[in-house]
Every structure is written in structure tokens, then in C-alpha cells.
Motif scaffolding. Structure first.
Motif, short mmCIF file in Angstrom:
data_model
loop_
_atom_site.label_atom_id
_atom_site.label_comp_id
_atom_site.label_asym_id
_atom_site.label_seq_id
_atom_site.Cartn_x
_atom_site.Cartn_y
_atom_site.Cartn_z
N CYS A 52 0.80 -1.22 0.00
CA CYS A 52 0.00 0.00 0.00
C CYS A 52 0.84 1.28 0.00
N ILE A 53 1.74 1.40 0.97
CA ILE A 53 2.47 2.65 1.13
C ILE A 53 3.50 2.88 0.03
N PRO A 54 4.40 1.95 -0.26
CA PRO A 54 5.36 2.23 -1.34
C PRO A 54 4.69 2.41 -2.70
N SER A 55 3.62 1.68 -2.97
CA SER A 55 2.96 1.85 -4.27
C SER A 55 2.32 3.22 -4.37
N LYS A 56 1.71 3.70 -3.29
CA LYS A 56 1.09 5.02 -3.35
C LYS A 56 2.13 6.12 -3.41
N ALA A 57 3.30 5.88 -2.80
CA ALA A 57 4.38 6.85 -2.91
C ALA A 57 4.84 6.97 -4.36
N LEU A 58 5.04 5.85 -5.04
CA LEU A 58 5.45 5.89 -6.44
C LEU A 58 4.36 6.45 -7.33
N ALA A 81 12.82 15.58 -15.68
CA ALA A 81 13.65 14.38 -15.73
C ALA A 81 13.31 13.50 -14.53
N VAL A 82 13.25 12.20 -14.76
CA VAL A 82 12.92 11.26 -13.69
C VAL A 82 14.18 10.47 -13.32
N ASP A 83 14.56 10.57 -12.03
CA ASP A 83 15.65 9.77 -11.49
C ASP A 83 15.01 8.67 -10.66
N MET A 84 14.86 7.50 -11.25
CA MET A 84 14.15 6.41 -10.57
C MET A 84 14.85 6.00 -9.29
N ASN A 85 16.18 6.04 -9.29
CA ASN A 85 16.91 5.67 -8.08
C ASN A 85 16.60 6.63 -6.95
N ALA A 86 16.58 7.93 -7.24
CA ALA A 86 16.26 8.92 -6.22
C ALA A 86 14.81 8.80 -5.77
N MET A 87 13.93 8.49 -6.71
CA MET A 87 12.52 8.31 -6.37
C MET A 87 12.34 7.12 -5.43
N ALA A 172 8.88 -5.17 -8.20
CA ALA A 172 8.58 -4.04 -9.09
C ALA A 172 8.65 -2.72 -8.34
N LEU A 173 8.22 -2.72 -7.09
CA LEU A 173 8.24 -1.49 -6.29
C LEU A 173 9.64 -1.12 -5.83
N ALA A 174 10.60 -2.02 -6.01
CA ALA A 174 11.97 -1.76 -5.59
C ALA A 174 12.91 -1.47 -6.76
N LEU A 175 12.37 -1.39 -7.98
CA LEU A 175 13.21 -1.13 -9.15
C LEU A 175 13.91 0.21 -9.04
N GLU A 176 15.16 0.25 -9.42
CA GLU A 176 15.94 1.48 -9.35
C GLU A 176 16.08 2.16 -10.70
N THR A 177 15.63 1.49 -11.75
CA THR A 177 15.57 2.09 -13.08
C THR A 177 14.23 1.73 -13.72
N VAL A 178 13.79 2.57 -14.62
CA VAL A 178 12.54 2.30 -15.33
C VAL A 178 12.83 1.39 -16.50
N PRO A 179 12.19 0.23 -16.59
CA PRO A 179 12.42 -0.65 -17.74
C PRO A 179 11.94 0.00 -19.03
#
Length: 473
Positions: A52-58, A81-87, A172-179
């Protein structure tokens, strides 16, 4: 008892520290019970740590980027620009703060926290195996026990999770880059939420679903709004297909095969695949055979209105206790279980349990649909306001969606609501309260709502159901 065990005792033993478990533990301690909470992974459970929480954060972060990029119609021009790692780091910070908060709340309430995996020895004791080599175990005797072990993603036999290319929602919620491209297997609420997130972050997303539409269980016009918005974001859909296997390719990508009802085969190439076909209760670690407590055919533990199982003194709450598998339902059940264990006259009332899907737009529902009301013997009346007629929705650049209220024609008692639009998860609370209080259409229609707000649509829907609509025809 195992040689070397430490033996302790407690009045209320809670197994699992997710929403249902930690709430049961805190409530039990508040009522004066000596309470012990056993958690093997992380306080807050799947919901707080991996759901719930990490998905809503993303979802929130992806919305910021997408809304900025699509705001030209408002006169705003941006290319963020989207920095997936920082997100992901920001998302993890939110999770860490909340998990520490849960642990702190439990300690402040006087709950004894034990890390490990609990297994029933008999009807009055469990053995807790502590994690790590040489950590040993302890035996805990209890007067009452609450099973709150939650659920886990269902694994498709032909697409077993490997954590690298075949992902569960947790990975999927822990990915550090966008596929670059993502294949999503399953168009339920998890699949649709994450499909929307990754599409907004720039992935090429395709969703494969064995049924004929998204969001099974929701009305067709509700699902259609979400599906059409997803399509406008570039999400592709393949309905009537089931995943039947995969293999790695030489370029580091994967090929996933699907089969339709006529045995026709399709193939999809992607960088990663997310399998989101549902969740199953976790009961296999509990040693239920030792206490003659049998889950049903779907793995759930049957409970009554006081969250009691068939075994005297043992309760079950949350996902292990059956549908709906919702965190707020688990919390309510946790409170009831603790209160009953403490001798309080508490019981569950499921008539007003809301549900929300955090897609774009959101869905919020509570109570009955029109068809369900008819089936239950009511003569239902429906009032609806499309959001294209809402001033506040238009100022948010949101035109799609609606608020629909269902009531009994004779008494005007509220029976349910289906809301599709921005902040639907918040708007549905008003109707849930109305159902809980036994309110009528005239109560909502007679309540002055702030202008301009989205909640005015609830007001207008109530008036429409009474034949008194002002802003819709």
C-alpha cells in the motif's frame, strides 16, 4: 518443548505485525491485556513495506512528473527528468519512517515485541523460531491468539518469480531504473496501478489478462474509464490470454508466450515482466495441523462476526480471514479481536467497508451496486453526477468519471456508491459514514457542501436520485 527453549507466557499473542496484527496488539494492550506481538520480517507487514504505502508513494511521484509534462493546456510547459533511483530512495524513506512509527507505537502501548516465525505447538502454545543461525527459539504460552499472517503474491507456474526479470509487485516497487518495456500479467488492481505508474515514468507497457476487461469485479462503466485512461497513456492490452511460459533472449530481454481459449499462441518481448494475478493467504508457516485448524479451499481461515476461528481462543484477522483483502478491513478486525479477547461486546459490521483502487483516475466504492441491491431484494434508485459537470473537476483538468449513489427507493436509505475520478478514495468516506449511520438521500442532499469541491458531486448525485438535480440533466 525443545531443549534449550526459553518459555514465556502472555494473555494475548498476535502472530504477524501487519495492519491487522499491530492494531490488535496495541488495542489489546490498551485494554490491559499482557500482549506479545511476533513478527518475522518487518513491522507494518506487506502493506506498509511492500504494498500500500510504497505503491502510493510511487503513484504520487509518477503523477507529479506526468502532470507537469502534460500541463501545456494550462499554459505550463515542462519536461521533467525522472531519477528512478532517487525516487525509490524517497519512497524507502517514507516506508522507514512509518515502520519505525509502528514499532514505536507498539512499544509505547506496552506490547512485547518478538522477532521470529511462530508455529502452533498445541492449542495453548506456539514456538517462535528466531531468525539467523544460532538464534534459537522460544515457547510462548497464550490465553488468546490472533493470526494475522497476511498474504503473498500468487505465483504463476509457468512464470515463477526470479526477482530479476520475472517480478512480483514487491520487486517491481523496488526497481531502481525504469524498464524500457514492461509486460504486466494480470489486469486487477495491482496490475493496473503499477501499469499506470510505469507508463507515466516512460516505460512501454503491455498488459495481458485472461478475462475480457480490466479490474474484474467492478462494474463495466467503472472499469472502462480506467482502461481508456490507461490506453491514452500508451498502455496496450491483450485480453483473453493466459501466460504459458517464458525464456531469456540473447539481448538480455525476455520472451513471454501466452495462450488464448482457442489454443492460439502469442509472444511478447520485454525487458521485465510483472506477474500480478492476485494474492494468497499465508498459513503454511503456522503449523495448523497441530491444532486441527483447517483453511478452506482458498486457504482462508473461516471466522465469525467476532473474528473467532473454529478453535476456541484463536482469532484470525486481515488477509488470512478472507475477502476483501484490504488493510483497513484488517485493522477493524484486529480491534474487534482484541476487544473480544478482553471480554468486550465487540463485533464486525461489514456493510460499509470501502474499497479503493489508486489508478488514474481513482476508484472508490462502498456498499452495494445497483445489481447487488436488486438481488438483495431492494427496489433501488440511482443518482449520478458526471465529473464533466463539476467545476472543481474541470479546474483540475479532469473530465472523465462520475459519482453514483445507490439507495432504497422506498426509504431513501443509502445502500452504496461507486465513484470514479480524482480523490475517489477520499470522496467515498462520506458515503461510507452515511451508510454506517443509516442516513438517507435527503440527509446528503440537505447537507451544504463547499464550493468548488469534488464532494459537491456526491451532493448532486443524492439530489439526482431524488429527482432534484440542479447541475445535471
Amino acid at each position: 518443548m525443545v531443549v534449550g527453549d526459553v518459555t514465556t507466557g502472555t494473555e494475548l499473542l498476535v502472530i504477524g505485525g501487519g495492519p491487522g496484527g499491530y492494531v490488535a496488539a496495541i488495542r489489546g494492550a490498551q485494554l490491559g491485556l499482557d500482549t506479545t506481538l511476533v513478527e518475522r520480517d518487518a513491522y507494518g507487514g506487506t502493506c506498509l513495506n511492500h504494498g500500500c504505502i510504497p505503491s502510493k508513494a510511487l503513484i504520487s511521484a509518477a503523477d507529479v512528473a506526468h502532470d507537469a509534462r502534460e500541463a501545456e493546456g494550462m499554459g505550463v510547459f515542462a519536461d521533467p527528468a525522472v531519477d528512478m533511483n532517487a525516487m525509490t530512495e524517497w519512497k524507502d524513506g517514507v516506508v522507514t519512517r512509518l515502520t519505525r512509527g509502528v514499532e514505536s507505537l507498539c512499544k509505547s502501548a506496552g506490547v512485547n515485541l518478538v522477532e521470529g516465525t511462530a508455529e502452533f505447538v498445541d492449542e495453548e502454545t506456539v514456538r517462535v523460531a528466531h531468525g539467523g543461525e544460532g538464534q534459537g527459539s522460544e515457547t510462548v504460552a497464550f490465553e488468546h491468539a490472533v493470526v494475522a499472517t497476511g498474504s503473498r503474491p500468487i505465483e504463476v507456474p509457468d512464470l515463477p518469480f526470479d526477482g530479476e526479470q520475472i517480478l512480483s509487485s514487491r520487486e517491481a516497487l523496488a526497481l531502481e531504473t525504469v524498464p524500457d518495456d514492461l509486460l504486466v500479467v494480470g489486469a486487477g488492481y495491482i496490475g493496473m496501478e503499477l501499469s499506470t505508474v510505469f507508463a507515466k515514468l516512460g516505460a512501454d507497457v503491455t498488459v495481458v489478462e485472461m478475462l475480457d476487461d480490466v479490474l474484474p469485479g467492478y462494474e463495466d462503466d467503472v472499469a472502462a474509464v480506467v482502461r481508456e485512461r490507461a490506453e491514452s497513456l500508451g498502455v496496450g492490452f491483450a485480453f483473453g490470454e493466459a501466460a504459458s511460459g517464458w525464456e531469456p533472449l540473447d539481448d538480455g530481454r525476455i520472451r513471454v508466450a501466452t495462450t488464448d481459449e482457442d489454443d492460439g499462441i502469442e509472444e511478447y518481448h520485454a525487458e521485465k515482466a510483472l506477474v500480478a494475478v492476485g494474492r494468497e493467504p499465508v498459513t503454511d508457516t503456522l503449523g495448523l495441523d497441530n491444532v486441527d485448524l483447517d483453511p478452506d479451499g482458498d486457504g482462508f481461515l473461516a471466522t465469525d462476526e467476532q473474528a473467532r476461528t473454529e478453535l476456541d481462543g484463536v482469532f484470525a484477522v486481515g488477509d488470512v480471514a478472507g475477502e476483501p483483502m484490504l488493510a483497513h478491513k484488517a485493522m477493524a478486525e484486529g480491534e474487534v479481536a482484541a476487544e473480544v479477547a478482553a471480554g468486550e461486546p465487540s463485533a464486525l459490521d461489514h456493510q460499509a467497508v470501502p474499497a479503493a483502487v489508486f489508478t488514474d483516475p481513482e476508484i472508490g466504492t462502498v456498499g452495494m451496486t445497483y445489481a447487488e441491491a436488486r438481488e438483495a431484494g431492494f427496489d433501488p434508485v440511482v443518482g449520478e453526477m458526471p465529473l464533466r459537470a463539476s467545476g472543481r473537476a474541470l479546474t483540475l483538468d479532469e473530465r472523465e468519471g462520475f459519482v453514483r449513489l445507490v439507495a432504497d427507493a422506498d426509504t431513501e436509505f443509502l445502500l452504496g456508491a461507486q465513484i470514479v475520478g480524482p480523490e475517489a478514495s477520499e470522496l467515498v468516506a462520506e458515503v461510507g459514514l452515511a451508510i454506517e449511520l443509516g442516513a438517507r438521500l435527503e440527509d446528503i442532499a440537505g447537507t451544504i457542501h463547499t464550493h468548488p469541491t469534488l464532494s459537491e458531486a456526491v451532493h448532486e448525485a443524492a439530489k439526482a436520485a431524488r429527482g432534484e438535480a440542479i447541475h445535471t440533466q
